[in-house]
Design a protein around this motif. Structure first.
Motif, PDB file in Angstrom:
ATOM      1  N   ARG A 214     -12.005   1.180  -0.904  1.00 48.15           N
ATOM      2  CA  ARG A 214     -11.001   2.028  -0.277  1.00 48.15           C
ATOM      3  C   ARG A 214      -9.653   1.345  -0.079  1.00 48.15           C
ATOM      4  O   ARG A 214      -8.851   1.785   0.724  1.00 48.15           O
ATOM      5  CB  ARG A 214     -11.523   2.493   1.076  1.00 48.15           C
ATOM      6  N   CYS A 215      -9.395   0.298  -0.815  1.00 46.11           N
ATOM      7  CA  CYS A 215      -8.165  -0.464  -0.606  1.00 46.11           C
ATOM      8  C   CYS A 215      -7.397  -0.584  -1.932  1.00 46.11           C
ATOM      9  O   CYS A 215      -7.844  -1.271  -2.839  1.00 46.11           O
ATOM     10  CB  CYS A 215      -8.504  -1.845  -0.054  1.00 46.11           C
ATOM     11  N   THR A 216      -6.272   0.100  -2.011  1.00 50.68           N
ATOM     12  CA  THR A 216      -5.461   0.108  -3.219  1.00 50.68           C
ATOM     13  C   THR A 216      -4.082  -0.452  -2.917  1.00 50.68           C
ATOM     14  O   THR A 216      -3.451  -0.061  -1.939  1.00 50.68           O
ATOM     15  CB  THR A 216      -5.316   1.544  -3.760  1.00 50.68           C
ATOM     16  N   TYR A 217      -3.617  -1.346  -3.766  1.00 53.01           N
ATOM     17  CA  TYR A 217      -2.306  -1.961  -3.625  1.00 53.01           C
ATOM     18  C   TYR A 217      -1.521  -1.784  -4.911  1.00 53.01           C
ATOM     19  O   TYR A 217      -2.087  -1.521  -5.970  1.00 53.01           O
ATOM     20  CB  TYR A 217      -2.438  -3.469  -3.367  1.00 53.01           C
ATOM     21  N   TYR A 218      -0.206  -1.956  -4.806  1.00 60.29           N
ATOM     22  CA  TYR A 218       0.677  -1.910  -5.966  1.00 60.29           C
ATOM     23  C   TYR A 218       1.556  -3.153  -5.937  1.00 60.29           C
ATOM     24  O   TYR A 218       1.964  -3.614  -4.872  1.00 60.29           O
ATOM     25  CB  TYR A 218       1.557  -0.656  -5.932  1.00 60.29           C
ATOM     26  N   ASP A 219       1.864  -3.688  -7.114  1.00 56.88           N
ATOM     27  CA  ASP A 219       2.687  -4.879  -7.231  1.00 56.88           C
ATOM     28  C   ASP A 219       4.151  -4.514  -6.948  1.00 56.88           C
ATOM     29  O   ASP A 219       4.700  -3.594  -7.570  1.00 56.88           O
ATOM     30  CB  ASP A 219       2.551  -5.466  -8.636  1.00 56.88           C
ATOM     31  N   ASN A 220       4.775  -5.213  -6.016  1.00 60.53           N
ATOM     32  CA  ASN A 220       6.143  -4.885  -5.615  1.00 60.53           C
ATOM     33  C   ASN A 220       7.153  -5.065  -6.740  1.00 60.53           C
ATOM     34  O   ASN A 220       8.112  -4.288  -6.834  1.00 60.53           O
ATOM     35  CB  ASN A 220       6.561  -5.721  -4.405  1.00 60.53           C
ATOM     36  N   GLN A 221       6.978  -6.061  -7.601  1.00 61.46           N
ATOM     37  CA  GLN A 221       7.918  -6.246  -8.713  1.00 61.46           C
ATOM     38  C   GLN A 221       7.883  -5.042  -9.650  1.00 61.46           C
ATOM     39  O   GLN A 221       8.924  -4.569 -10.106  1.00 61.46           O
ATOM     40  CB  GLN A 221       7.603  -7.528  -9.482  1.00 61.46           C
ATOM     41  N   GLU A 222       6.689  -4.525  -9.925  1.00 59.17           N
ATOM     42  CA  GLU A 222       6.564  -3.339 -10.771  1.00 59.17           C
ATOM     43  C   GLU A 222       7.138  -2.106 -10.076  1.00 59.17           C
ATOM     44  O   GLU A 222       7.763  -1.262 -10.713  1.00 59.17           O
ATOM     45  CB  GLU A 222       5.103  -3.090 -11.151  1.00 59.17           C
ATOM     46  N   LEU A 223       6.924  -2.012  -8.775  1.00 60.31           N
ATOM     47  CA  LEU A 223       7.485  -0.882  -8.020  1.00 60.31           C
ATOM     48  C   LEU A 223       9.007  -0.891  -8.081  1.00 60.31           C
ATOM     49  O   LEU A 223       9.629   0.161  -8.280  1.00 60.31           O
ATOM     50  CB  LEU A 223       7.020  -0.934  -6.565  1.00 60.31           C
ATOM     51  N   HIS A 224       9.625  -2.059  -7.954  1.00 60.11           N
ATOM     52  CA  HIS A 224      11.083  -2.151  -8.049  1.00 60.11           C
ATOM     53  C   HIS A 224      11.564  -1.758  -9.443  1.00 60.11           C
ATOM     54  O   HIS A 224      12.593  -1.083  -9.574  1.00 60.11           O
ATOM     55  CB  HIS A 224      11.569  -3.554  -7.684  1.00 60.11           C
ATOM     56  N   ARG A 225      10.819  -2.168 -10.460  1.00 61.57           N
ATOM     57  CA  ARG A 225      11.170  -1.783 -11.834  1.00 61.57           C
ATOM     58  C   ARG A 225      11.114  -0.267 -11.990  1.00 61.57           C
ATOM     59  O   ARG A 225      11.985   0.340 -12.596  1.00 61.57           O
ATOM     60  CB  ARG A 225      10.188  -2.449 -12.807  1.00 61.57           C
TER      61      ARG A 225
ATOM     62  N   ARG B  53       0.850  -1.184   0.000  1.00 65.18           N
ATOM     63  CA  ARG B  53       0.000   0.000   0.000  1.00 65.18           C
ATOM     64  C   ARG B  53       0.887   1.237   0.000  1.00 65.18           C
ATOM     65  O   ARG B  53       2.078   1.162   0.260  1.00 65.18           O
ATOM     66  CB  ARG B  53      -0.896  -0.018   1.228  1.00 65.18           C
ATOM     67  N   TRP B  54       0.298   2.389  -0.295  1.00 62.95           N
ATOM     68  CA  TRP B  54       1.073   3.620  -0.371  1.00 62.95           C
ATOM     69  C   TRP B  54       1.810   3.904   0.942  1.00 62.95           C
ATOM     70  O   TRP B  54       2.941   4.399   0.933  1.00 62.95           O
ATOM     71  CB  TRP B  54       0.204   4.809  -0.751  1.00 62.95           C
ATOM     72  N   SER B  55       1.214   3.596   2.082  1.00 58.57           N
ATOM     73  CA  SER B  55       1.859   3.865   3.367  1.00 58.57           C
ATOM     74  C   SER B  55       3.216   3.177   3.484  1.00 58.57           C
ATOM     75  O   SER B  55       4.115   3.678   4.157  1.00 58.57           O
ATOM     76  CB  SER B  55       0.952   3.437   4.521  1.00 58.57           C
ATOM     77  N   THR B  56       3.399   2.066   2.797  1.00 56.91           N
ATOM     78  CA  THR B  56       4.686   1.376   2.781  1.00 56.91           C
ATOM     79  C   THR B  56       5.589   1.932   1.693  1.00 56.91           C
ATOM     80  O   THR B  56       6.782   2.108   1.895  1.00 56.91           O
ATOM     81  CB  THR B  56       4.480  -0.138   2.547  1.00 56.91           C
TER      82      THR B  56
ATOM     83  N   ARG C 178       0.577   0.792 -12.123  1.00 58.03           N
ATOM     84  CA  ARG C 178      -0.858   1.013 -11.975  1.00 58.03           C
ATOM     85  C   ARG C 178      -1.365   0.381 -10.679  1.00 58.03           C
ATOM     86  O   ARG C 178      -0.897  -0.670 -10.278  1.00 58.03           O
ATOM     87  CB  ARG C 178      -1.601   0.430 -13.160  1.00 58.03           C
ATOM     88  N   PRO C 179      -2.342   1.015 -10.052  1.00 55.42           N
ATOM     89  CA  PRO C 179      -2.885   0.467  -8.811  1.00 55.42           C
ATOM     90  C   PRO C 179      -3.792  -0.728  -9.069  1.00 55.42           C
ATOM     91  O   PRO C 179      -4.346  -0.883 -10.153  1.00 55.42           O
ATOM     92  CB  PRO C 179      -3.695   1.636  -8.250  1.00 55.42           C
ATOM     93  N   GLU C 180      -3.903  -1.559  -8.075  1.00 52.53           N
ATOM     94  CA  GLU C 180      -4.840  -2.680  -8.093  1.00 52.53           C
ATOM     95  C   GLU C 180      -5.831  -2.425  -6.972  1.00 52.53           C
ATOM     96  O   GLU C 180      -5.438  -2.247  -5.827  1.00 52.53           O
ATOM     97  CB  GLU C 180      -4.097  -3.998  -7.873  1.00 52.53           C
ATOM     98  N   ARG C 181      -7.093  -2.384  -7.315  1.00 45.68           N
ATOM     99  CA  ARG C 181      -8.133  -2.112  -6.310  1.00 45.68           C
ATOM    100  C   ARG C 181      -8.613  -3.412  -5.693  1.00 45.68           C
ATOM    101  O   ARG C 181      -8.892  -4.364  -6.389  1.00 45.68           O
ATOM    102  CB  ARG C 181      -9.308  -1.381  -6.960  1.00 45.68           C
ATOM    103  N   MET C 182      -8.702  -3.405  -4.389  1.00 48.93           N
ATOM    104  CA  MET C 182      -9.259  -4.535  -3.656  1.00 48.93           C
ATOM    105  C   MET C 182     -10.350  -3.989  -2.746  1.00 48.93           C
ATOM    106  O   MET C 182     -10.176  -3.877  -1.543  1.00 48.93           O
ATOM    107  CB  MET C 182      -8.171  -5.243  -2.867  1.00 48.93           C
ATOM    108  N   GLY C 183     -11.425  -3.583  -3.378  1.00 51.03           N
ATOM    109  CA  GLY C 183     -12.510  -2.944  -2.643  1.00 51.03           C
ATOM    110  C   GLY C 183     -12.551  -1.456  -2.960  1.00 51.03           C
ATOM    111  O   GLY C 183     -11.752  -0.949  -3.733  1.00 51.03           O
TER     112      GLY C 183
END
Length: 73
Positions: free
Chosen positions: A51-62, A18-21, A44-49
């Motif tokens: 109010r819940c947005t996550y990002y893929d760590n492999q893409e973040l590292h890239r 999540r963005w907080s991390t 790109r974000p992935e929505r899980m509900g």
């Protein structure tokens, strides 16, 4: 023992975050990251509900490796 959000010393290579991390490692603000993401210049974000947005760590590292030349798949 304090209760709160656990932020790892490094961004995990796999999984979702999540963005907080992510904000600790990001060279840009949350709003700038959001705008870059809409243009395909950040993961790109992935929505899980609603109010819940996550990002893929492999893409973040890239993206973190070369933010200026990143293109989402």
């Amino acid at each position: 023992m304090s209760k709160g959000i656990f932020i790892p010393a490094t961004l995990p290579l796999t999984g979702k975050s999540r963005w907080s991390t992510i904000q600790k490692y990001s060279p840009v603000s949350r709003e700038t990251f959001r705008k870059l993401s809409l243009k395909g210049r950040a993961p790109r974000p992935e929505r899980m509900g609603i109010r819940c947005t996550y990002y893929d760590n492999q893409e973040l590292h890239r993206w973190l490796k070369d933010p200026a030349n990143y293109q989402s798949n």
